[in-house]
Design a protein around this motif. Structure first.
Motif, PDB file in Angstrom:
ATOM      1  N   LEU A 139      14.465  52.289  -9.937  1.00 58.07           N
ATOM      2  CA  LEU A 139      13.175  52.877 -10.291  1.00 58.07           C
ATOM      3  C   LEU A 139      12.489  53.313  -9.004  1.00 58.07           C
ATOM      4  O   LEU A 139      12.636  52.657  -7.970  1.00 58.07           O
ATOM      5  N   PRO A 140      11.706  54.368  -9.062  1.00 58.41           N
ATOM      6  CA  PRO A 140      10.905  54.698  -7.882  1.00 58.41           C
ATOM      7  C   PRO A 140       9.973  53.521  -7.574  1.00 58.41           C
ATOM      8  O   PRO A 140       9.508  52.827  -8.487  1.00 58.41           O
ATOM      9  N   LEU A 141       9.709  53.297  -6.315  1.00 58.30           N
ATOM     10  CA  LEU A 141       8.872  52.176  -5.897  1.00 58.30           C
ATOM     11  C   LEU A 141       7.516  52.199  -6.598  1.00 58.30           C
ATOM     12  O   LEU A 141       7.026  51.166  -7.050  1.00 58.30           O
ATOM     13  N   TRP A 142       6.910  53.373  -6.711  1.00 59.79           N
ATOM     14  CA  TRP A 142       5.594  53.452  -7.333  1.00 59.79           C
ATOM     15  C   TRP A 142       5.625  52.971  -8.782  1.00 59.79           C
ATOM     16  O   TRP A 142       4.684  52.341  -9.266  1.00 59.79           O
ATOM     17  N   MET A 143       6.732  53.251  -9.483  1.00 58.66           N
ATOM     18  CA  MET A 143       6.834  52.831 -10.881  1.00 58.66           C
ATOM     19  C   MET A 143       7.110  51.330 -10.979  1.00 58.66           C
ATOM     20  O   MET A 143       6.499  50.629 -11.789  1.00 58.66           O
ATOM     21  N   SER A 144       8.016  50.839 -10.147  1.00 59.87           N
ATOM     22  CA  SER A 144       8.338  49.417 -10.142  1.00 59.87           C
ATOM     23  C   SER A 144       7.098  48.576  -9.824  1.00 59.87           C
ATOM     24  O   SER A 144       6.780  47.614 -10.530  1.00 59.87           O
ATOM     25  N   GLU A 145       6.393  48.952  -8.777  1.00 62.99           N
ATOM     26  CA  GLU A 145       5.185  48.204  -8.406  1.00 62.99           C
ATOM     27  C   GLU A 145       4.064  48.403  -9.416  1.00 62.99           C
ATOM     28  O   GLU A 145       3.315  47.476  -9.717  1.00 62.99           O
ATOM     29  N   GLY A 146       3.963  49.601  -9.957  1.00 60.31           N
ATOM     30  CA  GLY A 146       2.936  49.871 -10.961  1.00 60.31           C
ATOM     31  C   GLY A 146       3.123  49.025 -12.213  1.00 60.31           C
ATOM     32  O   GLY A 146       2.171  48.434 -12.731  1.00 60.31           O
ATOM     33  N   LEU A 147       4.364  48.954 -12.704  1.00 57.64           N
ATOM     34  CA  LEU A 147       4.644  48.126 -13.880  1.00 57.64           C
ATOM     35  C   LEU A 147       4.440  46.647 -13.579  1.00 57.64           C
ATOM     36  O   LEU A 147       3.894  45.899 -14.399  1.00 57.64           O
ATOM     37  N   ALA A 148       4.872  46.215 -12.394  1.00 54.17           N
ATOM     38  CA  ALA A 148       4.679  44.806 -12.013  1.00 54.17           C
ATOM     39  C   ALA A 148       3.193  44.471 -11.936  1.00 54.17           C
ATOM     40  O   ALA A 148       2.767  43.400 -12.378  1.00 54.17           O
ATOM     41  N   GLU A 149       2.394  45.377 -11.387  1.00 55.02           N
ATOM     42  CA  GLU A 149       0.945  45.148 -11.334  1.00 55.02           C
ATOM     43  C   GLU A 149       0.346  45.124 -12.734  1.00 55.02           C
ATOM     44  O   GLU A 149      -0.484  44.279 -13.052  1.00 55.02           O
ATOM     45  N   PHE A 150       0.770  46.057 -13.571  1.00 55.78           N
ATOM     46  CA  PHE A 150       0.266  46.114 -14.942  1.00 55.78           C
ATOM     47  C   PHE A 150       0.500  44.780 -15.660  1.00 55.78           C
ATOM     48  O   PHE A 150      -0.426  44.194 -16.223  1.00 55.78           O
ATOM     49  N   TYR A 151       1.733  44.296 -15.639  1.00 54.60           N
ATOM     50  CA  TYR A 151       2.051  43.055 -16.355  1.00 54.60           C
ATOM     51  C   TYR A 151       1.518  41.819 -15.646  1.00 54.60           C
ATOM     52  O   TYR A 151       1.298  40.792 -16.283  1.00 54.60           O
ATOM     53  N   SER A 152       1.281  41.909 -14.357  1.00 54.83           N
ATOM     54  CA  SER A 152       0.748  40.738 -13.646  1.00 54.83           C
ATOM     55  C   SER A 152      -0.676  40.415 -14.092  1.00 54.83           C
ATOM     56  O   SER A 152      -1.115  39.280 -14.004  1.00 54.83           O
ATOM     57  N   TYR A 153      -1.383  41.419 -14.593  1.00 54.14           N
ATOM     58  CA  TYR A 153      -2.744  41.194 -15.082  1.00 54.14           C
ATOM     59  C   TYR A 153      -2.767  40.886 -16.576  1.00 54.14           C
ATOM     60  O   TYR A 153      -3.708  41.222 -17.278  1.00 54.14           O
ATOM     61  N   SER A 154      -1.729  40.230 -17.042  1.00 54.56           N
ATOM     62  CA  SER A 154      -1.686  39.799 -18.435  1.00 54.56           C
ATOM     63  C   SER A 154      -2.387  38.454 -18.574  1.00 54.56           C
ATOM     64  O   SER A 154      -2.355  37.629 -17.667  1.00 54.56           O
ATOM     65  N   THR A 155      -2.994  38.262 -19.705  1.00 52.72           N
ATOM     66  CA  THR A 155      -3.625  36.988 -20.021  1.00 52.72           C
ATOM     67  C   THR A 155      -2.996  36.485 -21.313  1.00 52.72           C
ATOM     68  O   THR A 155      -2.994  37.199 -22.322  1.00 52.72           O
ATOM     69  N   ILE A 156      -2.466  35.285 -21.249  1.00 55.08           N
ATOM     70  CA  ILE A 156      -1.791  34.714 -22.408  1.00 55.08           C
ATOM     71  C   ILE A 156      -2.557  33.477 -22.844  1.00 55.08           C
ATOM     72  O   ILE A 156      -2.694  32.519 -22.088  1.00 55.08           O
ATOM     73  N   ARG A 157      -3.069  33.544 -24.061  1.00 54.22           N
ATOM     74  CA  ARG A 157      -3.763  32.407 -24.660  1.00 54.22           C
ATOM     75  C   ARG A 157      -2.995  31.994 -25.905  1.00 54.22           C
ATOM     76  O   ARG A 157      -2.035  32.642 -26.309  1.00 54.22           O
ATOM     77  N   GLU A 158      -3.457  30.944 -26.542  1.00 50.83           N
ATOM     78  CA  GLU A 158      -2.741  30.405 -27.699  1.00 50.83           C
ATOM     79  C   GLU A 158      -2.544  31.431 -28.808  1.00 50.83           C
ATOM     80  O   GLU A 158      -1.479  31.523 -29.399  1.00 50.83           O
ATOM     81  N   LYS A 159      -3.564  32.223 -29.113  1.00 46.00           N
ATOM     82  CA  LYS A 159      -3.468  33.159 -30.230  1.00 46.00           C
ATOM     83  C   LYS A 159      -3.646  34.613 -29.816  1.00 46.00           C
ATOM     84  O   LYS A 159      -3.800  35.483 -30.672  1.00 46.00           O
ATOM     85  N   GLU A 160      -3.618  34.891 -28.509  1.00 51.97           N
ATOM     86  CA  GLU A 160      -3.869  36.249 -28.060  1.00 51.97           C
ATOM     87  C   GLU A 160      -3.157  36.505 -26.734  1.00 51.97           C
ATOM     88  O   GLU A 160      -3.170  35.660 -25.843  1.00 51.97           O
TER      89      GLU A 160
END
Length: 171
Positions: A139-160
């Motif tokens: 993957l181009p670096l910008w896409m790899s890092e962009g996706l990693a940043e996107f998913y790194s800001y995920s919040t996982i709670r019990e029901k959401e």
């Protein structure tokens, strides 16, 4: 422990009591923590949930074929005792978490007291890279890092589960 070559600082361990480590197993992860059993279960839950996001929602391959060990340090002091190289040089960043891959295992480690809005930011970021590497040749670096940043800001709670929440600091 668990095959990871940690370099315990004998001075740090000599000053304190031996630490009790708890092991928690989930379907896909082994968690070892010197925090509470509840914290260990929470770590396992977080990793199972982010794995599920990639596997079920995006239909990506998530199984590397290697055992995955998550190490939860209860505080900076215990992480420093196990990984002193991050504190040896003045001015060097002290990690709140990270990933290591050895020949036969994958490790994620993090400080349970790091707090903040997204305690799991760094491990979600690196986990995303691992999943992308399993599924895409290049993957181009910008896409790899962009996706990693996107998913790194995920919040996982019990029901959401909330994916890609913007970081208030970066806005």
């Amino acid at each position: 422990p668990y095959g990871l070559r940690l370099r315990p600082d004998s001075r740090a361990f000599a000053q304190g009591q031996p630490q009790k480590w708890t092991e928690v197993r989930s379907p896909h992860f082994l968690v070892a923590t010197n925090g509470s059993e509840r914290q260990g279960r929470q770590l396992a839950y977080q990793f199972e949930a982010i794995r599920s996001v990639f596997e079920q929602t995006l239909r990506l391959r998530v199984e590397s074929g290697k055992p995955f060990v998550v190490i939860g340090f209860k505080d900076e002091k215990s992480m420093r005792a196990a990984m002193p190289e991050y504190w040896e040089k003045k001015g060097q960043a002290h990690p709140a978490g990270g990933f290591l891959s050895s020949g036969d295992k994958i490790y994620a480690f993090l400080r349970l007291d790091a707090g903040g809005e997204n305690t799991y930011f760094i491990v979600y970021h690196e986990y995303t890279h691992m999943v992308l590497d399993l599924n895409v040749r290049s993957l181009p670096l910008w896409m790899s890092e962009g996706l990693a940043e996107f998913y790194s800001y995920s919040t996982i709670r019990e029901k959401e589960i909330s994916l890609g929440r913007p970081d208030a600091y970066l806005i």
